[in-house]
Design an enzyme around this catalytic site. Structure first.
Site, mmCIF file in Angstrom:
data_model
loop_
_atom_site.group_PDB
_atom_site.id
_atom_site.type_symbol
_atom_site.label_atom_id
_atom_site.label_comp_id
_atom_site.label_asym_id
_atom_site.label_seq_id
_atom_site.Cartn_x
_atom_site.Cartn_y
_atom_site.Cartn_z
ATOM 1 N N GLU A 99 0.668 -1.544 0.317
ATOM 2 C CA GLU A 99 0.381 -0.372 -0.384
ATOM 3 C C GLU A 99 1.033 1.170 -0.296
ATOM 4 O O GLU A 99 0.528 2.480 -0.593
ATOM 5 C CB GLU A 99 -0.797 0.012 1.189
ATOM 6 C CG GLU A 99 -2.211 -1.381 0.959
ATOM 7 C CD GLU A 99 -2.713 -0.631 0.029
ATOM 8 O OE1 GLU A 99 -3.170 0.724 0.005
ATOM 9 O OE2 GLU A 99 -3.587 -1.472 -0.260
ATOM 10 N N SER A 485 -52.575 -24.197 40.474
ATOM 11 C CA SER A 485 -52.771 -25.188 41.867
ATOM 12 C C SER A 485 -51.338 -24.955 42.283
ATOM 13 O O SER A 485 -50.493 -25.166 43.320
ATOM 14 C CB SER A 485 -53.268 -26.300 41.926
ATOM 15 O OG SER A 485 -54.375 -26.526 41.842
#
Length: 824
Positions: A99, A485
Site C-alpha cells: 500500500e 394450584s
C-alpha cells in the site's frame, strides 16, 4: 574567433539565463501564490483532528454464556480493536509493502508517487494505479466523505499533512488497521482475523497476513470465499512485493504461496439455542447502558446461561409441545391443489414463496400419490425429490373433532385416511439412519420455562416460546398467566408460618361463597370444586396439597384472613392487585410470569431466602475494565457452606446425603417453615400429582398447576441445587384439550429439563434446619405410626408440634353457617 565575438555570445547566454531565471522565479511566486490561495480557500472549515485524538471506534458488543462460549453479538460495524503493540510486525510490513512502502519517510503525501501514478493512468486511459498514502486514507475515512472530487482531494492532502504533524506513524497505522473495511462485514484486522480464519490476529500465518493486507484495495473483489482465484493472485502479489523490498526472503514468500488459505468460518454464536434469553439481555443492556453502548460500545457481557442445559430445555419444550399436539390429532393439510399440474404448484409457490422449510425444520411437500396399502409419494418442494411416507408415518394423525375437548376421530388404518393427491403437507425428516419420513405438524400450543440456581439466582436456562422465528414474545418474562394450584404452596406456607401443622386437618366439603359482582352489583354465589368433582372430608395439609384439594385451600385462606395472606405473598415478590384481594386467589387466579413463579419457588429450595434472578453476571467495557458485577451472578461455588448442628438426612443405605445452604438473598421465610413447605412438596412427587418425577431417583419437590377449562398447565419444582418452572398453554387462552393438566402437559417437560440439569450433580437432600424434628406418620391421617403400617412418611414438625392421635375426632376449624357467609 575574436574576443568581441566571444563576449557577445557570453552576454547572450547570460541574457537567456537571466530571462529563464526571471520566468522560473515568477512562476514560483505565482505557483506559491496559487497554492497559498488554494490552501487558504480549502483549509477553512476543515474537520478538526479531535475525532482522531479521541478515537473510539464502533465495536462489537459480545454476549457470552457462563462457560465463555459466544452467545451472540450486537453491532453496527463488526470490529474488534487491536492496539498497535499487539499487531504482528509482519502484518504491518505486508500492508506497507503493497500500500505505502515510503510511509515512514514521507510527510503524509508522496509527490513522486502521485506524479508516477498520474503518468501511468494517462498512458492507460483509465485509473490503473493509486497514489494515496495510508495517511491520506485515514484522512478520507475518518474526516471526509467518499465522494471523488478535486475539492475533496485537496482537503485530503491538507488534512494528511496536519495528521502527520499531530500523530506518530505508529498511531496512524493503528487507526488505519482498526478502521479499514476488509470485506465480509469485517472492520479492522481483529474482526477480519476472526471472520476469515477464526483466529486471533496474533495467530495468523505469513500467507494469511498477506491475504488480509491485500484486501483494503477491493475487499469484495478479493473475497477469498467467493473469489478464491483473485484472492490468491492478490496474495501472491503482496508476498512478491514483500520479498522485493526485503522484509521477507524469496524462500519465505514461495513457502507461503503454497499454503492453503486456511479459511474457517467462526462457529455460529449460540443465539439459535437461546434466542429469547439473548433478546432479554439485549433489552436490558439497551435500557441500562443505552443504544450506543449496546451497538457500538464494545462491551463484553458475561451471562449465567448454561449452554448444555439450555439445549436440553429447548429440546424438552419442542418434544413436549409436539407430543401434546399429536395427542389431539391432525388438523389437515397446509393447503390443497385441485390438480398436480406444474402451473398450479407454481402459482401456489408464487403466492407462498416462504413455504419451503417451516420454522421448525419440516419440509413442505406435495402429495403426488396416495393409494391404500402403499406408501404415499411426496414431492419435496425445496429440491423436487420424491420421498415415501409409509402408514407408520401417519398413524398419529387421527382427525381432530370439533369442540374445545379436541377429541380424536377413528384410528388410522390406511394412508388414504390421512393423505390425498394435491395435499400440501409438512414432512418430518428421518430421525436416524434407516428411519422413515413422517407427516409433520407445527404445534398450536406454546410453552415457557426457566431454570435457576436457588442459592444465587443465576438463570441457567430460559425458553420463551416454541420458536423465536414465529414469535419473539418471551413468555418466560412477559406473559402473566394464572398458575392455578401451582400457587397453593405459598398459601400453605402462610398457614405453616402461623398456627398450622402439616398434619392438621381441614374439611374438604362444599363451601358456597357469596359475593357481589363489581360490575353489576348483583349478589352471586361461588361454588368451588375439586378437579375430580368430588369432596373428601377432613384432609391433612399434606394430602390437601399433594392432591390439589381446592376447598382445603380456600378454607385455609379464609381462616388465616386475606389481610394476613396478601402481605405474606408479597414477601415472595408476588404482588396481589387491590381489586383481586379475595378468596379467588386461593386457586391461583392471579397471573404471574414463569420467571416470577420460579424465583418465588427458589425460596423453598434455599431455606427461606428471596434471591434476585440474575442473567447478566458481569460486564466489561472496551478496555477490559469491569463496569458491572452482580454479587450473585459471578460466583459458582461460594454459595455453598457446610451444614452443622442440624439433623442429618440419610439415604436408603443409611449414609449421610450432603447438604448446602444459601448465603445470598434476603430472608423472607423462617427456615423451619421453608423446610415444612418443601417436605410437603416432596409428598406431591412421592404420592401426588407429580408422581411421574419419581423416575429421576433423587430428592425433589414440586407442584402441578391447572386452571379452569385446561387453559394453563404448570409444573413448578426443585432439587436442593436447581429450581425449574414450566408453563404450557395457548397464547389466546383457549383450552389445551382434554386431560391436558399440569401433570400431563408440563411435567414431562420439567422431568426432561431436570434430568439434564442434575445429570452431573451429586445427589443432595434438603437441609433440615434447627427447630425441626422428623417423625414417621401415617401418610393419610398424619397420626403416629402404628406397628405394621405401610403407608407412611417422615413428617417435619416444629417445636411443640406432634403427630395426630391415632383416633382423630374432628378437624381444626369449625366454620358455622356457611350458606350465610358473604365475602365482598
Amino acid at each position: 574567433m575574436s574576443r568581441k565575438l566571444k563576449d557577445r555570445k557570453i552576454k547572450k547566454k547570460r541574457g537567456w539565463f537571466f530571462r529563464l531565471t526571471v520566468v522560473f522565479i515568477t512562476l514560483f511566486f505565482i505557483g506559491t501564490g496559487v497554492v497559498w490561495k488554494v490552501y487558504q480557500q480549502y483549509s477553512q472549515d476543515l474537520p478538526t483532528l479531535d475525532d482522531l485524538a479521541h478515537y473510539k471506534p464502533s465495536l462489537v458488543t459480545r454476549v457470552f454464556a457462563r462457560d465463555y462460549q459466544l452467545l451472540g453479538e450486537f453491532y453496527i460495524q463488526r470490529r474488534q480493536f487491536v492496539p498497535f503493540e499487539e499487531i504482528p510486525k509482519q502484518l504491518v510490513l505486508a500492508l506497507l509493502a503493497i500500500e505505502d512502502w515510503k510511509f515512514y519517510k514521507h510527510p503524509g503525501i508522496d509527490l513522486v508517487g502521485m506524479f508516477r501514478a498520474a503518468i501511468a493512468n494517462v498512458r492507460a486511459g483509465r485509473k490503473v494505479q493509486g497514489a494515496s498514502t495510508i495517511t491520506q486514507q485515514v484522512a478520507r475515512t475518518f474526516l471526509l466523505t467518499g465522494i471523488k472530487t478535486w475539492e475533496r482531494k485537496i482537503k485530503e492532502i491538507i488534512l494528511s499533512l496536519r495528521i502527520e504533524q499531530r500523530f506518530s506513524k505508529d498511531e496512524i497505522i493503528e487507526l488505519y488497521l482498526n478502521q479499514v473495511l476488509l470485506g465480509a462485514g469485517a472492520y479492522g484486522i481483529g474482526a477480519a482475523s476472526r471472520i476469515y480464519f477464526n483466529k486471533d490476529v496474533s495467530e495468523l500465518t505469513l500467507g494469511q497476513m498477506a491475504l488480509v493486507a491485500g484486501l483494503p484495495q477491493a475487499p469484495n473483489r478479493y473475497n477469498p470465499w467467493r473469489k478464491p482465484e483473485r484472492a490468491k493472485k492478490r496474495q501472491i502479489k503482496v508476498l512478491n512485493r514483500m520479498a522485493t523490498v526485503g522484509v521477507i526472503t524469496h524462500a519465505q514468500a514461495e513457502a507461503a504461496k503454497k499454503e492453503p488459505f486456511g479459511l474457517a468460518r467462526p462457529p455460529k454464536p449460540l443465539e439459535q439455542i437461546a434466542p429469547h434469553f439473548l433478546e432479554h439481555v439485549r433489552r436490558t443492556i439497551r435500557s441500562e447502558w443505552g443504544y450506543d453502548q449496546l451497538y457500538q460500545g464494545g462491551l463484553d457481557v458475561y451471562t449465567t446461561l448454561d449452554p448444555d442445559l439450555q439445549r436440553a430445555a429447548q429440546k424438552a419444550i419442542r418434544d413436549g409441545l409436539l407430543a401434546l399436539d399429536r395427542r389431539h390429532g391432525y388438523r389437515g393439510p397446509v393447503a390443497h391443489l385441485d390438480d398436480l399440474k406444474a402451473e398450479s404448484l407454481g402459482a401456489w409457490l408464487t403466492a407462498n414463496p416462504e413455504k419451503l422449510v417451516s420454522t421448525s425444520g419440516y419440509l413442505y411437500g406435495l402429495v403426488l400419490e396416495a393409494v391404500e396399502g402403499q406408501p404415499a409419494q411426496v414431492q419435496i418442494l425445496e429440491d423436487n425429490r420424491v420421498v415415501e411416507i409409509p402408514l407408520d408415518g401417519v398413524k398419529w394423525a387421527r382427525p381432530r373433532l370439533e369442540g374445545n375437548d379436541k377429541n380424536l376421530g377413528a384410528k388410522i388404518k390406511a394412508i388414504t385416511d390421512v393423505l390425498a393427491p394435491g395435499d400440501i403437507i409438512l414432512v418430518e425428516l428421518p430421525r436416524k439412519e434407516n428411519d422413515i419420513y413422517r407427516l409433520g405438524q407445527e404445534p398450536e400450543a406454546e410453552a415457557a420455562m426457566v431454570s435457576l440456581d436457588p442459592h444465587t439466582g443465576q438463570i441457567l436456562a430460559m425458553v420463551g416460546g416454541y420458536n423465536f422465528a414465529n414469535s419473539e414474545f418471551n413468555r418466560a418474562t412477559q406473559s402473566k398467566r394464572q398458575p392455578g394450584s401451582a400457587f397453593k404452596p405459598f398459601l400453605y406456607a402462610a398457614g405453616l408460618d402461623q398456627k398450622y401443622s402439616p398434619v392438621d386437618k381441614i374439611d374438604d366439603s362444599p363451601l358456597p361463597i357469596k359475593y357481589r359482582d363489581p360490575d353489576t352489583g348483583e349478589l352471586k354465589v361461588w361454588r368451588a370444586e375439586n378437579y375430580e368433582k368430588r369432596f373428601y372430608g377432613p384432609t391433612t395439609l399434606r394430602t390437601g396439597l399433594a392432591h390439589s384439594r381446592n376447598l382445603v385451600t380456600i378454607r385455609l385462606v379464609k381462616d388465616l384472613g386475606i389481610s394476613k395472606v396478601v402481605p405474606f405473598l408479597e414477601k415472595f415478590d408476588l404482588p396481589i392487585p387491590k381489586a383481586r384481594q379475595d378468596l379467588s386467589l386461593s386457586l391461583g387466579s392471579i397471573g404471574f410470569t414463569p420467571l416470577e413463579m420460579t424465583s418465588a419457588y427458589a425460596v423453598f429450595a434455599n431455606g427461606g431466602k428471596l434471591v434476585e434472578p440474575v442473567y447478566i453476571a458481569r460486564v466489561q467495557d472496551r478496555f477490559g475494565r469491569t463496569v458491572h458485577r452482580h454479587k450473585g451472578g459471578d460466583c459458582l461455588l461460594c454459595h455453598q457452606e457446610p451444614i452443622s448442628n442440624v439433623d442429618k438426612n440419610l439415604d436408603e443405605n443409611g449414609e449421610e446425603i450432603p447438604q448446602t445452604v444459601s448465603l445470598f438473598g434476603s430472608r423472607v421465610l423462617e427456615p423451619t417453615t421453608a423446610y415444612q413447605a418443601t417436605n410437603l412438596l416432596k409428598g406431591v412427587i412421592q404420592h401426588g400429582t407429580g408422581r411421574r418425577a419419581k423416575k429421576l431417583n433423587r430428592p425433589l419437590a414440586g407442584k402441578t398447576g391447572t386452571t379452569n377449562d385446561l387453559r394453563d398447565a404448570w409444573f413448578m419444582g426443585f432439587s436442593p441445587s436447581l429450581v425449574t418452572g414450566v408453563w404450557v398453554g395457548m397464547d389466546d387462552s383457549t383450552p389445551l384439550g382434554r386431560r391436558e393438566t399440569g401433570a400431563t402437559a408440563a411435567l414431562p417437560i420439567w422431568i426432561d429439563v431436570m434430568r439434564a440439569g442434575l445429570k452431573d450433580r451429586p445427589v443432595t437432600d434438603f437441609p433440615v434446619p434447627e427447630g425441626i424434628h422428623l417423625e414417621a406418620v401415617n401418610y393419610e391421617t398424619g397420626a403416629a405410626l402404628a406397628p405394621g403400617e405401610k403407608h407412611w412418611t417422615m413428617e417435619a414438625f416444629k417445636e411443640g408440634q406432634r403427630p395426630n392421635p391415632s383416633k382423630e375426632k374432628g378437624v381444626v376449624e369449625d366454620i358455622q353457617n356457611l350458606e350465610d357467609d358473604l365475602y365482598e
